[in-house]
Write a protein that holds these residues in place. Structure first.
Motif, mmCIF file in Angstrom:
data_model
loop_
_atom_site.group_PDB
_atom_site.id
_atom_site.type_symbol
_atom_site.label_atom_id
_atom_site.label_comp_id
_atom_site.label_asym_id
_atom_site.label_seq_id
_atom_site.Cartn_x
_atom_site.Cartn_y
_atom_site.Cartn_z
ATOM 1 N N ILE A 91 46.385 71.929 -19.667
ATOM 2 C CA ILE A 91 45.348 71.924 -18.638
ATOM 3 C C ILE A 91 45.813 72.780 -17.474
ATOM 4 O O ILE A 91 46.867 72.522 -16.882
ATOM 5 N N PHE A 92 45.036 73.809 -17.136
ATOM 6 C CA PHE A 92 45.389 74.654 -16.001
ATOM 7 C C PHE A 92 45.326 73.843 -14.712
ATOM 8 O O PHE A 92 44.272 73.277 -14.384
ATOM 9 N N ARG A 93 46.406 73.788 -13.984
ATOM 10 C CA ARG A 93 46.421 73.024 -12.730
ATOM 11 C C ARG A 93 45.379 73.552 -11.751
ATOM 12 O O ARG A 93 44.694 72.774 -11.076
ATOM 13 N N ASP A 94 45.269 74.881 -11.654
ATOM 14 C CA ASP A 94 44.402 75.465 -10.626
ATOM 15 C C ASP A 94 42.938 75.507 -11.023
ATOM 16 O O ASP A 94 42.100 75.976 -10.253
ATOM 17 N N LYS A 95 42.601 75.006 -12.227
ATOM 18 C CA LYS A 95 41.208 75.008 -12.651
ATOM 19 C C LYS A 95 40.614 73.604 -12.750
ATOM 20 O O LYS A 95 39.449 73.455 -13.122
ATOM 21 N N VAL A 96 41.407 72.600 -12.446
ATOM 22 C CA VAL A 96 40.865 71.240 -12.447
ATOM 23 C C VAL A 96 39.906 71.111 -11.264
ATOM 24 O O VAL A 96 40.302 71.331 -10.119
ATOM 25 N N PRO A 97 38.625 70.807 -11.498
ATOM 26 C CA PRO A 97 37.661 70.727 -10.390
ATOM 27 C C PRO A 97 37.930 69.525 -9.506
ATOM 28 O O PRO A 97 38.707 68.620 -9.861
ATOM 29 N N VAL A 98 37.279 69.518 -8.361
ATOM 30 C CA VAL A 98 37.501 68.443 -7.390
ATOM 31 C C VAL A 98 37.243 67.077 -8.008
ATOM 32 O O VAL A 98 38.011 66.121 -7.796
ATOM 33 N N HIS A 99 36.159 66.954 -8.807
ATOM 34 C CA HIS A 99 35.836 65.657 -9.410
ATOM 35 C C HIS A 99 36.749 65.322 -10.586
ATOM 36 O O HIS A 99 36.672 64.234 -11.133
ATOM 37 N N GLY A 100 37.612 66.262 -10.977
ATOM 38 C CA GLY A 100 38.449 66.066 -12.152
ATOM 39 C C GLY A 100 39.819 65.482 -11.882
ATOM 40 O O GLY A 100 40.656 65.436 -12.783
ATOM 41 N N TRP A 101 40.059 65.019 -10.653
ATOM 42 C CA TRP A 101 41.350 64.428 -10.308
ATOM 43 C C TRP A 101 41.229 62.914 -10.152
ATOM 44 O O TRP A 101 40.171 62.397 -9.825
ATOM 45 N N ALA A 102 42.327 62.230 -10.392
ATOM 46 C CA ALA A 102 42.373 60.775 -10.196
ATOM 47 C C ALA A 102 43.669 60.420 -9.491
ATOM 48 O O ALA A 102 44.720 61.043 -9.725
ATOM 49 N N ASN A 103 43.600 59.433 -8.624
ATOM 50 C CA ASN A 103 44.795 58.953 -7.927
ATOM 51 C C ASN A 103 45.344 57.770 -8.705
ATOM 52 O O ASN A 103 44.941 56.643 -8.514
ATOM 53 N N ASP A 104 46.273 58.050 -9.605
ATOM 54 C CA ASP A 104 46.849 57.008 -10.441
ATOM 55 C C ASP A 104 47.871 56.220 -9.623
ATOM 56 O O ASP A 104 48.733 56.813 -8.961
ATOM 57 N N PRO A 105 47.792 54.880 -9.636
ATOM 58 C CA PRO A 105 48.714 54.075 -8.818
ATOM 59 C C PRO A 105 50.175 54.263 -9.197
ATOM 60 O O PRO A 105 51.052 54.039 -8.371
ATOM 61 N N GLN A 106 50.442 54.669 -10.422
ATOM 62 C CA GLN A 106 51.826 54.867 -10.851
ATOM 63 C C GLN A 106 52.253 56.325 -10.807
ATOM 64 O O GLN A 106 53.388 56.634 -10.466
ATOM 65 N N LEU A 107 51.336 57.223 -11.156
ATOM 66 C CA LEU A 107 51.712 58.627 -11.316
ATOM 67 C C LEU A 107 51.269 59.529 -10.191
ATOM 68 O O LEU A 107 51.623 60.705 -10.175
ATOM 69 N N GLY A 108 50.474 59.014 -9.267
ATOM 70 C CA GLY A 108 49.976 59.856 -8.199
ATOM 71 C C GLY A 108 48.734 60.609 -8.625
ATOM 72 O O GLY A 108 47.973 60.162 -9.483
#
Length: 433
Positions: A109-126
């Motif tokens: 997964i390209f880090r710089d192509k993940v859209p804004v809605h495509g991120w999650a704040n995982d309590p363990q992994l950030g």
């Protein structure tokens, strides 16, 4: 793996919407799939080992990885094989796990192509891609299993189980007695994997070097089961770390697809009982996700892999969303594939992901039953009837299909309605149509 970019939908573009629906992002592949013309991956490119190999002869994965130093701990555990697919946000490559010779799928997964809605704040992994976050949370027989994950400065690596039969008429795995779901018991497959691994290993070299790539600690990322209990996402950059050259591009050739689209093309059509067996698995999977508060948002035949025994698994959670409970959520942006978009989405209205998902399932059921999509264009999907099937179906089957493809989301079946429907449960409806 294709999704439409995160953008507000404009109903004025309805005339050109059929051209926006894309399938495999194979070089030169046509984009309009409304007529169900077969789309197969490109032929295996002929690539020499010379440094002057033209870039247009390489697969997406080969172009991206030929000069990229892979994460050291990933390379210590896996040997890359063939390209399985590619899309706007990344590509998928097969790999062999050295410890047990198991073949897996790795999504880069390209880090710089993940859209804004495509991120999650995982309590363990950030902060990590939503796809990794969701697959770590879920465990179901019909969802592709999470195995591991890594990261470097360019990619997140999502390691998953590899499932499905490559649907090619010339493929010996189509033999009923040679099921691809048991790769480790198949001498032919083992020989192929070993040859691939040996070829790759012969091109690798170890060299002491300072690593400038962010990495994931193998101690914290090691898993013992598909449910994977990860505890932390750490980075290391020790001066003593070793790196391995990535495999030469000649190994990263395109493999025939294992998805349901190719399976439908191969079989032309299924019997109603076969369609029921396939669809029941998908519906139960979606119901499970719904119980977890998760909506996939890109249900389609290309995001379902299937093996020779018609066992299916849902893949590609890049558009998935976690729905707040109990209040739910209305969306005003479209995520998915146009041919599977519900009328409310096509009209630019706010919509609930759950009811839009049921519409997508209705499109999928029609496609499995009849081998084509039910609507010629978005205008017909909004206000017209679906194409009259050329194959007769039972009254129970048509009742479910009509209920799922109700134009109004308020009149449309819920996922609970679908799961308990007589066509799937085997309970007679006595006269419904």
């Amino acid at each position: 793996m294709t999704t439409i970019p995160d953008a507000t939908f404009d109903p004025s573009t309805l005339q050109r919407l059929p051209q926006l629906s894309t399938g495999h992002l194979a070089p030169g592949a046509p984009t309009d799939r409304s007529l169900r013309s077969p789309l197969t991956p490109p032929p295996t490119p002929i690539i020499s080992d010379n440094s002057g190999t033209p870039q247009d002869k390489l697969t997406v994965s080969a172009r991206q990885l030929q000069n990229h130093v892979l994460q050291p701990e990933f390379l210590a555990e896996y040997v890359l094989g063939d390209e399985l697919g590619s899309g706007g946000f990344g590509f998928v490559v097969s790999a062999t796990r050295k410890s047990d010779n198991r073949e897996v799928a790795v999504k880069f997964i390209f880090r710089d192509k993940v859209p804004v809605h495509g991120w999650a704040n995982d309590p363990q992994l950030g902060v990590i891609p939503m796809e990794i976050h969701v697959l770590r949370k879920v465990q179901h027989a019909n969802i592709i299993a999470f195995l591991n994950a890594y990261q470097d400065s360019k990619f997140f690596y999502l390691v998953m189980e590899l499932h499905g039969t490559p649907w090619s008429a010339s493929n010996p795995l189509l033999s009923k007695n040679n099921n691809n779901n048991n790769n480790n018991n198949n001498p032919t497959n083992i020989s192929m994997i070993e040859a691939m691994a040996n070829a790759t290993l012969s091109q690798q070299r170890l060299a002491g070097a300072s690593s400038t790539v962010s990495s994931v600690s193998s101690a914290s990322y090691k898993t013992t089961s598909s449910s994977s209990s990860l505890t932390s996402l750490s980075h290391s950059g020790s001066e003593s770390e070793l790196y391995v050259e990535p495999p030469k591009p000649s190994l990263l050739v395109r493999r025939t697809s294992c998805d349901l689209f190719e399976c439908i093309e191969h079989h032309s059509k299924f019997s109603e009982s076969q369609a029921r067996m396939i669809f029941k698995q998908i519906v139960e999977c979606v119901e499970y996700l719904n119980s977890c508060g998760i909506c996939h948002r890109d249900i389609k035949d290309e995001n379902i892999v299937i093996d020779n025994d018609f066992k299916v698994k849902l893949i590609d959670f890049g558009s998935a969303v976690i729905i707040p409970r109990p209040q739910g959520k209305l969306f005003d942006r479209f995520y998915g594939t146009i041919n599977y978009a519900s009328p409310e989405i096509l009209k630019g209205e706010k919509y609930r992901a759950e009811s839009a998902e049921v519409w997508s399932l209705g499109i999928l059921l029609y496609t499995i039953l009849y081998g084509e999509v039910p609507f010629n264009d978005p205008v017909q999907a909004i206000s017209g009837p679906y194409i009259s099937p050329r194959v007769r179906s039972s009254s129970e089957c048509l009742h479910l299909l009509n209920w799922m493809l109700a134009k109004s989301p308020e009149r449309r079946a819920t996922i609970e309605d679908v799961v308990s429907h007589p066509w799937l449960t085997g309970i007679s409806m006595s006269g419904s149509a």
